[in-house]
Design an enzyme around this catalytic site. Structure first.
Site, short mmCIF file in Angstrom:
data_model
loop_
_atom_site.label_atom_id
_atom_site.label_comp_id
_atom_site.label_asym_id
_atom_site.label_seq_id
_atom_site.Cartn_x
_atom_site.Cartn_y
_atom_site.Cartn_z
N GLY A 82 93.05 113.01 -6.81
CA GLY A 82 92.55 113.06 -5.44
C GLY A 82 91.60 111.91 -5.18
N HIS A 178 79.93 123.95 -4.52
CA HIS A 178 79.62 122.78 -5.34
C HIS A 178 79.32 121.66 -4.36
CE1 HIS A 178 79.62 119.60 -8.21
NE2 HIS A 178 80.77 119.09 -7.82
#
Length: 316
Positions: A82, A178
């Site tokens: 990614g 996160h």
């Protein structure tokens, strides 16, 4: 049940390569590691480099270049592929682009016949873990994200540095996203058997210092990215811990991206978010639903709502 102690890594960038390196030097259970990347030469180069160090390892691991077909008999597929977070970008800025990348990756992995456990590390990891669950249609216990494992490690490091206590004796978690909306479970934190509240009462640390430590945790990625371009060593070690927990059936409690559907007050449902869970050979055995303070519960709900606002925009 585990099949072959085989792990497939998709993504040979900084995070993926750091995980692969960590796994090879601290490996007692994994027999085979297959590396896949859209940049085939990069994947092949990483495979060669890792294999050239076999003489120095306590236990050899068969490292191979592969394709999606190699996922069929894997126990675990780790995805680090990614787009990376750039300076000034938040992890949530990556949602749209990485969701499209994941749709293709997950389709290819599932088409191979893979039925093991997904471990996701790509950002924004909580959302990408949810995306993986939706696209794969896998059971929730077989889709795991790295969650707040790195944030928690950072927290324990900063607190251990301040109190001059080994990180292994600090029992505290970062929960939530996160990312920027995470929070520290200070009210439940203990140093060995001693509550953090006693350290506060004794004047050994202050509330202001705790706030500063949490700010350092939240800003750590931005600081590292500014200094060296990306974070990868620490998260590579975190992924390795999750993989070892699965392969070794460790039943260890880790702050991962867990599927929440009513735990922690009942308001948060159908979402992956950082929360402690027991990890074993089946994936997630149990998401711990321990009591947190009302103030922390409010932060948990707020963090979840922020993630939800992004998830609701994704078309599945």
């Amino acid at each position: 049940m585990l099949k072959s102690n085989k792990v497939v890594l998709i993504g040979a960038g900084g995070v993926g390569s750091s995980f692969a390196y960590a796994l090879t030097i601290d490996n007692s259970l994994v027999h085979e590691l297959v590396i896949i990347d859209v940049n085939e030469n990069k994947a092949k180069g990483e495979v060669m480099d890792l294999n050239h160090g076999q003489m120095f390892l306590k236990k050899n691991i068969n490292v191979l270049f592969g394709t999606y077909k190699d996922c069929i008999n894997a126990d675990i597929v780790v995805i680090t592929a990614g787009l990376n977070q750039k300076p000034s970008e938040t992890r949530l800025d990556l949602v749209d682009k990485n969701s499209e990348i994941f749709k293709d990756i997950i389709t290819n992995v599932v088409s191979s016949g893979f039925d093991g456990i997904f471990v996701i590390a790509s950002n924004p990891v909580d959302i990408m873990t949810y995306v993986t669950m939706k696209y794969s249609k896998f059971p929730i216990h077989k889709v795991i994200g790295t969650g707040t494992i790195l944030d928690t490690s950072r927290l324990r490091y900063f607190l251990s540095d301040r109190l001059n206590v080994n990180t292994q004796n600090i029992h505290s978690y970062i929960m939530g996203e996160h990312g920027d909306s995470s929070f520290a479970t200070w009210d439940e934190t203990k140093i060995a058997m001693k509550p953090l509240s006693e350290y506060l009462a004794e004047g050994k640390i202050t509330e202001i210092e705790l706030d500063e430590i949490h700010k350092k945790v939240v800003n750590a990625a931005y600081e590292v990215i500014k200094l060296k371009g990306a974070t990868y060593y620490a998260i590579g070690l975190g992924i390795k811990n999750i993989v070892n927990a699965i392969i070794g059936d460790q039943n260890i409690i880790l702050p991962i991206s867990s599927y929440i559907n009513g735990q922690y007050g009942g308001l948060v449902k159908d979402i992956y978010i950082g929360a402690p869970a027991i990890v074993c050979k089946e994936g997630v055995k149990e998401v711990l639903n321990f009591k947190i303070s009302p103030k922390e519960l409010e932060k948990f709900n707020s963090s979840a709502n922020q993630l939800k606002s992004y998830i609701d925009k994704i078309e599945f």
